[in-house]
Design a protein around this motif. Structure first.
Motif, PDB file in Angstrom:
ATOM      1  N   TRP A 148       1.177   6.303   3.738  1.00  0.00           N
ATOM      2  CA  TRP A 148       1.538   7.706   3.560  1.00  0.00           C
ATOM      3  C   TRP A 148       2.721   7.982   4.479  1.00  0.00           C
ATOM      4  O   TRP A 148       3.003   7.217   5.414  1.00  0.00           O
ATOM      5  CB  TRP A 148       0.354   8.595   3.940  1.00  0.00           C
ATOM      6  CG  TRP A 148       0.480  10.066   3.683  1.00  0.00           C
ATOM      7  CD1 TRP A 148       1.110  10.680   2.637  1.00  0.00           C
ATOM      8  CD2 TRP A 148      -0.097  11.124   4.475  1.00  0.00           C
ATOM      9  NE1 TRP A 148       0.971  12.048   2.730  1.00  0.00           N
ATOM     10  CE2 TRP A 148       0.234  12.340   3.851  1.00  0.00           C
ATOM     11  CE3 TRP A 148      -0.845  11.141   5.653  1.00  0.00           C
ATOM     12  CZ2 TRP A 148      -0.165  13.569   4.360  1.00  0.00           C
ATOM     13  CZ3 TRP A 148      -1.242  12.365   6.150  1.00  0.00           C
ATOM     14  CH2 TRP A 148      -0.913  13.569   5.502  1.00  0.00           C
ATOM     15  N   GLY A 192      -0.262   7.489  -0.702  1.00  0.00           N
ATOM     16  CA  GLY A 192      -0.815   8.801  -0.996  1.00  0.00           C
ATOM     17  C   GLY A 192       0.258   9.850  -1.225  1.00  0.00           C
ATOM     18  O   GLY A 192       1.218   9.944  -0.460  1.00  0.00           O
ATOM     19  N   LYS A 200       1.521  -1.906  -2.674  1.00  0.00           N
ATOM     20  CA  LYS A 200       0.509  -1.143  -1.934  1.00  0.00           C
ATOM     21  C   LYS A 200       0.360   0.256  -2.532  1.00  0.00           C
ATOM     22  O   LYS A 200       1.189   0.720  -3.307  1.00  0.00           O
ATOM     23  CB  LYS A 200       0.900  -1.036  -0.460  1.00  0.00           C
ATOM     24  CG  LYS A 200       1.053  -2.388   0.237  1.00  0.00           C
ATOM     25  CD  LYS A 200      -0.268  -3.152   0.263  1.00  0.00           C
ATOM     26  CE  LYS A 200      -0.216  -4.375   1.175  1.00  0.00           C
ATOM     27  NZ  LYS A 200       0.705  -5.407   0.676  1.00  0.00           N
ATOM     28  N   THR A 201      -0.720   0.913  -2.169  1.00  0.00           N
ATOM     29  CA  THR A 201      -0.972   2.266  -2.650  1.00  0.00           C
ATOM     30  C   THR A 201      -0.486   3.282  -1.618  1.00  0.00           C
ATOM     31  O   THR A 201      -0.679   3.101  -0.417  1.00  0.00           O
ATOM     32  CB  THR A 201      -2.460   2.487  -2.919  1.00  0.00           C
ATOM     33  OG1 THR A 201      -3.221   2.164  -1.754  1.00  0.00           O
ATOM     34  CG2 THR A 201      -2.923   1.632  -4.082  1.00  0.00           C
ATOM     35  N   ILE A 223       5.396   0.525  -5.995  1.00  0.00           N
ATOM     36  CA  ILE A 223       4.374   1.135  -5.149  1.00  0.00           C
ATOM     37  C   ILE A 223       3.414   1.879  -6.067  1.00  0.00           C
ATOM     38  O   ILE A 223       3.831   2.505  -7.043  1.00  0.00           O
ATOM     39  CB  ILE A 223       4.992   2.121  -4.130  1.00  0.00           C
ATOM     40  CG1 ILE A 223       5.795   1.367  -3.075  1.00  0.00           C
ATOM     41  CG2 ILE A 223       3.916   2.947  -3.442  1.00  0.00           C
ATOM     42  CD1 ILE A 223       6.418   2.277  -2.022  1.00  0.00           C
ATOM     43  N   GLY A 224       2.132   1.804  -5.757  1.00  0.00           N
ATOM     44  CA  GLY A 224       1.139   2.528  -6.546  1.00  0.00           C
ATOM     45  C   GLY A 224       0.878   3.901  -5.947  1.00  0.00           C
ATOM     46  O   GLY A 224       0.420   4.004  -4.803  1.00  0.00           O
ATOM     47  N   PHE A 225       1.185   4.962  -6.694  1.00  0.00           N
ATOM     48  CA  PHE A 225       1.020   6.314  -6.170  1.00  0.00           C
ATOM     49  C   PHE A 225      -0.369   6.854  -6.498  1.00  0.00           C
ATOM     50  O   PHE A 225      -0.846   6.714  -7.624  1.00  0.00           O
ATOM     51  CB  PHE A 225       2.101   7.239  -6.742  1.00  0.00           C
ATOM     52  CG  PHE A 225       3.483   6.884  -6.276  1.00  0.00           C
ATOM     53  CD1 PHE A 225       3.857   7.107  -4.963  1.00  0.00           C
ATOM     54  CD2 PHE A 225       4.398   6.302  -7.143  1.00  0.00           C
ATOM     55  CE1 PHE A 225       5.126   6.766  -4.515  1.00  0.00           C
ATOM     56  CE2 PHE A 225       5.672   5.958  -6.709  1.00  0.00           C
ATOM     57  CZ  PHE A 225       6.035   6.193  -5.396  1.00  0.00           C
ATOM     58  N   ARG A 226      -0.984   7.480  -5.505  1.00  0.00           N
ATOM     59  CA  ARG A 226      -2.315   8.077  -5.679  1.00  0.00           C
ATOM     60  C   ARG A 226      -2.228   9.588  -5.437  1.00  0.00           C
ATOM     61  O   ARG A 226      -2.193  10.022  -4.288  1.00  0.00           O
ATOM     62  CB  ARG A 226      -3.313   7.451  -4.696  1.00  0.00           C
ATOM     63  CG  ARG A 226      -3.569   5.969  -4.916  1.00  0.00           C
ATOM     64  CD  ARG A 226      -4.464   5.738  -6.129  1.00  0.00           C
ATOM     65  NE  ARG A 226      -4.641   4.316  -6.369  1.00  0.00           N
ATOM     66  CZ  ARG A 226      -5.570   3.566  -5.774  1.00  0.00           C
ATOM     67  NH1 ARG A 226      -6.367   4.110  -4.875  1.00  0.00           N
ATOM     68  NH2 ARG A 226      -5.685   2.287  -6.073  1.00  0.00           N
ATOM     69  N   HIS A 230       6.226  11.935  -3.027  1.00  0.00           N
ATOM     70  CA  HIS A 230       6.598  11.035  -4.117  1.00  0.00           C
ATOM     71  C   HIS A 230       8.059  10.601  -3.967  1.00  0.00           C
ATOM     72  O   HIS A 230       8.392   9.407  -4.082  1.00  0.00           O
ATOM     73  CB  HIS A 230       6.369  11.770  -5.444  1.00  0.00           C
ATOM     74  CG  HIS A 230       6.455  10.914  -6.655  1.00  0.00           C
ATOM     75  ND1 HIS A 230       6.285  11.420  -7.933  1.00  0.00           N
ATOM     76  CD2 HIS A 230       6.716   9.588  -6.825  1.00  0.00           C
ATOM     77  CE1 HIS A 230       6.425  10.451  -8.814  1.00  0.00           C
ATOM     78  NE2 HIS A 230       6.700   9.329  -8.179  1.00  0.00           N
ATOM     79  N   GLN A 270      -8.894   3.954   1.636  1.00  0.00           N
ATOM     80  CA  GLN A 270      -8.845   4.072   0.174  1.00  0.00           C
ATOM     81  C   GLN A 270      -7.415   4.035  -0.345  1.00  0.00           C
ATOM     82  O   GLN A 270      -7.191   3.744  -1.515  1.00  0.00           O
ATOM     83  CB  GLN A 270      -9.519   5.370  -0.253  1.00  0.00           C
ATOM     84  CG  GLN A 270     -10.997   5.439   0.068  1.00  0.00           C
ATOM     85  CD  GLN A 270     -11.577   6.794  -0.280  1.00  0.00           C
ATOM     86  OE1 GLN A 270     -11.633   7.181  -1.459  1.00  0.00           O
ATOM     87  NE2 GLN A 270     -12.013   7.536   0.718  1.00  0.00           N
ATOM     88  N   ILE A 271      -6.447   4.386   0.505  1.00  0.00           N
ATOM     89  CA  ILE A 271      -5.033   4.184   0.218  1.00  0.00           C
ATOM     90  C   ILE A 271      -4.437   3.395   1.377  1.00  0.00           C
ATOM     91  O   ILE A 271      -4.999   3.372   2.481  1.00  0.00           O
ATOM     92  CB  ILE A 271      -4.273   5.513   0.022  1.00  0.00           C
ATOM     93  CG1 ILE A 271      -4.398   6.410   1.263  1.00  0.00           C
ATOM     94  CG2 ILE A 271      -4.733   6.224  -1.238  1.00  0.00           C
ATOM     95  CD1 ILE A 271      -3.532   7.664   1.216  1.00  0.00           C
ATOM     96  N   ASP A 272      -3.308   2.783   1.114  1.00  0.00           N
ATOM     97  CA  ASP A 272      -2.709   1.922   2.138  1.00  0.00           C
ATOM     98  C   ASP A 272      -1.716   2.657   3.033  1.00  0.00           C
ATOM     99  O   ASP A 272      -1.593   2.297   4.211  1.00  0.00           O
ATOM    100  CB  ASP A 272      -1.975   0.753   1.461  1.00  0.00           C
ATOM    101  CG  ASP A 272      -2.913  -0.136   0.663  1.00  0.00           C
ATOM    102  OD1 ASP A 272      -4.004  -0.441   1.174  1.00  0.00           O
ATOM    103  OD2 ASP A 272      -2.539  -0.506  -0.467  1.00  0.00           O
TER     104      ASP A 272
END
Length: 340
Positions: free
Chosen positions: A191, A143, A140-141, A168-171, A152, A187-189
Motif C-alpha cells: 500500500w 490495496g 503482488k497485491t 500489480i494486483g489491485f484490491r 490506484h 491479506q494484501i502485500d
C-alpha cells in the motif's frame, strides 16, 4: 478561453485581496461560505486561515462541513451545497468536471523530494518473503480504496517506473481502515499512504516501509482546491478571496512545520491549532506526534503543478477510467493561480 497568470500576476492579485481586507473594506460583507474538509493534517491551511482570521480579512464568513471521504465532498460541491474543498484528483472528480459540475482552481498537498511524504508499505509477511523494495512489487497485491483513486494512480506509476506496468494486483477495499487491516493481516502485500499513518504503522512494527512515492512522482500534485463550475465562472471575487486566505494559511503551515523557519514555539502553536480539528479524540500529547508526522508541503500560493495534473488526467484516460476526449481545461480553471 483559459488564462494562465504569471507568478508575479498571481501574487499581485492575492496581495490586492489581502490589502483590501487590511484596510477594513473587504471585498464582501462577510459573505457566508461553506468549506468542505476532512479531519486530516493536509487540510490544515483552511483551519489556520479560519483561526487566524485570514478568511474574515478576505470578507468570508466560513463554516466548515466535515466529511468522512473525498467523494461525498465532491458531490456536495457539484450540487452547490458546499462552496470549496480539497481533494485528490480521482476518476469521480474528473467525471464531475466533464459534466460541467466542478472545476479545480488551485493546488494543495504536494510531494517534494527531501520532504517526508507518502510512504510505500509492505506487510510483514510479504516483506519476510522478499518484498523489500518497490522493484519487487511485480505480481503482488496492492490495496486501493476504489478503481480510479489516487492509490490506484500511484501504484500504477510505480509499477511502470519499475518496468512491469499492469503487473500489480489491485484490491479495492473501499475504506482506509479496511486497507490497514488487510495490510496488517497480510491479506494484501502493499500500500502507499500519507506519513502520519505510515509512520505510526511502521513504528508499531505492524508493517514495513519499502520506499517513498516522491522517488517516483517527485512533483506529484497530491490534492487540489476545487469548487463548483458556477462558482469558478460567476463568483470570481469570492473564489479569489478564498484562495488568497487559504494561501496565507498554507504559508504559515509550511513555515512552522515544513521549513521550521519560525522556531519551536511557532511549531508547537501550529500543532495545537491543528489539534482543534485533527485527532480531537486523543489527548494533545498523543495527537501531536501524528500531526507532525502528517505534515507535507502545501503548494505555495495555491499554485498548480500543471505537468502533474496533465499526467494524472492522461493516465485516467489511458486506463479508460474517464472519457478519452476530456481536455485539461474542462477539469481546471487555470485563470486563478500560477501554473508551475
Amino acid at each position: 478561453m483559459s488564462i494562465t497568470l504569471s507568478r508575479r500576476q498571481a501574487l499581485g492579485a492575492m496581495a490586492a485581496v489581502a490589502a483590501v481586507g487590511t484596510l477594513g473594506a473587504p471585498a464582501f460583507a462577510r459573505e457566508k461560505v461553506k468549506v468542505g474538509a476532512l479531519r486530516f493534517t493536509s487540510h490544515a491551511p483552511s483551519f489556520v486561515a479560519f483561526e487566524r482570521g485570514y478568511f474574515a480579512e478576505a470578507g468570508l464568513d466560513v463554516e466548515f462541513e466535515f466529511f468522512q471521504a473525498a467523494q461525498p465532498m465532491a458531490v456536495a460541491i457539484a450540487a452547490g451545497d458546499v462552496d470549496f474543498g480539497v481533494t485528490a484528483i480521482t476518476g469521480g472528480l474528473i467525471s464531475l468536471a466533464e459534466k460541467g459540475a466542478v472545476k479545480v482552481v488551485g493546488g494543495a498537498l504536494q510531494e517534494e523530494a527531501g520532504i517526508d511524504g507518502q510512504m510505500i508499505l509492505a506487510s510483514n509477511a510479504a516483506h519476510d518473503a522478499g518484498l523489500t523494495s518497490p522493484a519487487a512489487l511485480k505480481g503482488k497485491t496492492f490495496g486501493i480504496s476504489t478503481a480510479g483513486s489516487s492509490f490506484h494512480y500511484m501504484a500504477s506509476k510505480i509499477a511502470a517506473a519499475e518496468g512491469f506496468p499492469g503487473e500489480i494486483g489491485f484490491r479495492p477495499l473501499q475504506k482506509v481502515s479496511a486497507i490497514i487491516g488487510a495490510l496488517k493481516s497480510g491479506q494484501i502485500d502493499a500500500w502507499a499512504i500519507v506519513p502520519h499513518i505510515a509512520k505510526a504503522l511502521t513504528a508499531a512494527g505492524a508493517v514495513q516501509t519499502i520506499g517513498r512515492v516522491a522517488d517516483y512522482l517527485p512533483d506529484y500534485q497530491v490534492t487540489t482546491i476545487f469548487t463548483s463550475a458556477d462558482n469558478a465562472a460567476e463568483e470570481r471575487s469570492k473564489t479569489q478571496a478564498f484562495l488568497a486566505a487559504f494561501s496565507k494559511g498554507a504559508a504559515d503551515f509550511n513555515a512552522a512545520l515544513i521549513d521550521r523557519s519560525t522556531g519551536d514555539a511557532a511549531a508547537e502553536e501550529m500543532v495545537k491549532l491543528i489539534h482543534g480539528y485533527v485527532y480531537t479524540d486523543r489527548p494533545y500529547e498523543k495527537a501531536a506526534p501524528s500531526i507532525r508526522n502528517g505534515a507535507m508541503r502545501i503548494t505555495p500560493e495555491a499554485a498548480l503543478k500543471m505537468s502533474s495534473i496533465t499526467d494524472q488526467l492522461d493516465w485516467f484516460k489511458a486506463e479508460s477510467l474517464v472519457r478519452g476526449d476530456i481536455a485539461v481545461d474542462q477539469l481546471v480553471d487555470a485563470s486563478y493561480v500560477a501554473s508551475i
